[in-house]
Write an enzyme that holds these catalytic residues in place. Structure first.
Site, short mmCIF file in Angstrom:
data_model
loop_
_atom_site.label_atom_id
_atom_site.label_comp_id
_atom_site.label_asym_id
_atom_site.label_seq_id
_atom_site.Cartn_x
_atom_site.Cartn_y
_atom_site.Cartn_z
CG HIS A 84 104.21 39.56 71.34
ND1 HIS A 84 103.61 38.35 71.04
CD2 HIS A 84 104.09 40.31 70.22
CE1 HIS A 84 103.18 38.37 69.79
NE2 HIS A 84 103.46 39.55 69.27
NE ARG A 86 108.81 38.08 73.58
CZ ARG A 86 108.24 38.04 72.37
NH1 ARG A 86 107.11 37.36 72.19
NH2 ARG A 86 108.78 38.64 71.36
CG ASN A 116 103.27 34.59 70.46
OD1 ASN A 116 102.86 35.40 71.29
ND2 ASN A 116 104.16 34.92 69.54
CG ASP A 174 100.70 37.72 66.53
OD1 ASP A 174 100.92 37.74 65.31
OD2 ASP A 174 101.36 38.36 67.35
CG HIS A 254 101.59 42.16 62.17
ND1 HIS A 254 101.26 41.24 61.23
CD2 HIS A 254 101.95 41.45 63.27
CE1 HIS A 254 101.41 40.03 61.74
NE2 HIS A 254 101.82 40.13 62.98
CG ASP A 327 104.01 42.67 66.47
OD1 ASP A 327 103.95 41.90 67.45
OD2 ASP A 327 104.46 42.32 65.36
CG HIS A 331 113.06 39.22 70.63
ND1 HIS A 331 112.65 37.92 70.80
CD2 HIS A 331 112.32 39.71 69.63
CE1 HIS A 331 111.68 37.64 69.92
NE2 HIS A 331 111.46 38.72 69.21
N GLY A 346 111.33 40.94 65.68
CA GLY A 346 110.48 41.77 66.52
C GLY A 346 111.18 42.98 67.09
ZN LIG Z 1 102.27 38.55 64.13
#
Ligand SMILES: [Zn+2]
Length: 455
Positions: A84, A86, A116, A174, A254, A327, A331, A346
């Site tokens: 991710h 972001r 996402n 995801d 995952h 993954d 954050h 996460g």
């Molecule tokens: Zn996921």
């Protein structure tokens, strides 16, 4: 001889770095897929592995850098099919530059960013804009997933043909499952047109409810609402059956529980084209590690039981699990400082994946170094990319690792913009000293000594 393609796949973006000219002298070159395990002078010329020469054979170039490889290992750089970044929307947590710098520091030459974001990557315009931005900012090769459904709302498919043409490397919602079985069936039918993998977060939101950790004896003891293993397994069962029905190809993200692995095994035996990944945190931690309610260890799917962890390790060794994915989920600190039930889910993972797995699985003899390297590069095959290789003639996508070097996670901060790492404070063995991606040096540890050879 034609020039080798610079990137592992035409849809990958990477900013252009100067082609590497370097010799890693006296290094153990290990590439389990190519059958290479030898001590040599590994020579990179103009960004391409030119030879694995006898150590000290004089194959050192007349220009470029010489890196001391003695006591160190050079391996194909890692490929992470699940991160991710972001971007767009939460660049305070990570952006393309910081996320790919973290990847390079962890020995990765290629990552795939999930869709996402805010807004969700569900239009060809946004996807194209991200790829252009990555062409300027990405340190390592980056692919972008496009959403399966509009806004990831689960009820209407995106225009998969346009998104595939715009350079999506896979389709994934995801963060969320594709809630409707009918929509999932349609997504599998669309796969006949675009041919890209459907990459799936398997979860039944009704079963997960307000759960914040694995449902089991530890959640009961702590009085925290749990997420049962069935939340993942029932959705995985649905999707392998739909993949069988439509003769489609799916990749489960995952995987966290023994029951889900049993479903994958059953589906494979029936000839369903299903692959799956596991994260370092699910391999190394379990629900007992959440007893202190450390929010850095709150993730989705949650850390499961010790028995699930054992099953994941066995499935990694047996080959049932195809690859390791981090993954990587950055954050903001203030959000992770919330009470456990409210904190976002996460952990970051790019900078600690290799060392954590090496320390806890390879050093105690549970997993061979060759298998670890193979599983950290196999994400390329899952997504249909070329695999990084040390074979002469390959574009340099490699990393140099000091297996003896010990370090403490977080002691020098992180390259990632976020610090929510499940292994924070752990003493680990194995440090990535240098990484190349698409033929250019993209990372070097401060400790590494190099000497220039005069032209
Ligand atoms: Zn996921």
């Amino acid at each position: 001889m034609s020039e080798p393609a610079r990137t592992l796949h035409p849809a990958l973006a990477v900013s252009e770095g100067a082609p590497a000219n370097l010799t890693i002298a006296g290094v153990r070159a290990l590439d389990p897929v190519a059958g290479i395990d030898q001590v040599c002078d590994l020579v990179v010329r103009d960004g391409v592995v030119s030879s694995l020469a006898e150590p000290g054979s004089g194959a050192a170039p007349d220009s470029g850098e010489v890196v001391d490889g003695s006591g160190r290992v050079a391996v194909p750089a890692f490929v992470d099919p699940h991160v991710h970044l972001r971007t767009p929307g939460r660049e305070d947590e990570e952006d393309i530059e910081s996320g790919t710098r973290a990847a390079a520091a962890g020995g990765f030459c290629c990552v795939v960013a999930m869709a996402n974001t805010d807004p969700v990557v569900d239009s060809p315009e946004l996807l194209s804009a991200l790829r252009r931005r990555a062409d300027r900012e990405a340190r390592v090769q980056v692919g972008f997933a496009a959403a399966v459904t509009v806004g990831q709302r689960g009820d209407r498919l995106t225009d998969t043909t346009l998104l595939a043409d715009a350079g999506a490397v896979c389709f994934s919602d995801d963060g969320l499952p594709v809630r409707s079985a009918r929509v999932m069936r349609q997504a599998l039918q669309c796969q006949r047109l675009h041919g890209l993998p459907l990459v799936l977060h398997e979860e039944d939101p009704d079963l997960s409810g307000e759960g914040a950790m694995h449902e089991g004896t530890v959640s009961v003891r702590l009085g925290v609402a749990g997420i049962p293993w069935a939340s993942e397994a029932v959705m995985a069962a649905r999707d392998v059956l739909l993949a069988e029905l439509e003769d489609g190809r799916i990749h489960l993200q995952h995987v966290s529980s023994a029951r889900t692995l049993a479903i994958v095994e059953w589906a494979r035996a029936r000839g369903v084209a299903v692959t799956c990944e596991v994260t370092p945190h699910h391999l190394l931690l379990c629900d007992e590690d959440v007893a202190g309610l450390d929010t850095a260890r709150k993730m989705n799917p949650p850390l499961r039981s010790a028995g699930d962890r054992t099953a994941l390790r066995e499935a990694l060794r047996s080959g049932l699990i195809d690859c390791i994915a981090t993954d990587h989920a950055p954050h903001a600190q203030e959000e992770k400082e919330a009470p456990f039930e409210e904190a976002p889910m996460g952990t970051t993972g790019l900078e600690t994946a290799f060392a954590a797995l090496y320390t806890d699985l390879v050093v105690p003899g549970e997993l061979s170094l060759a298998t670890l390297v193979e599983k950290l590069t196999a994400g390329a095959s899952v997504l249909g990319f070329e695999r990084p290789s040390l074979k002469p003639g390959s574009v340099a996508n490699l990393c140099l690792v000091d297996l003896d070097k010990e370090w403490t996670v977080g002691e020098n901060g992180f390259e990632s913009r976020s610090a929510n790492n499940a292994f924070l404070g752990r003493r680990l063995r194995g440090k990535v000293l240098l990484t190349t991606s698409a033929g250019a040096v993209v990372w070097r540890d401060r400790s590494i000594l190099m000497r220039e050879v005069a032209a």
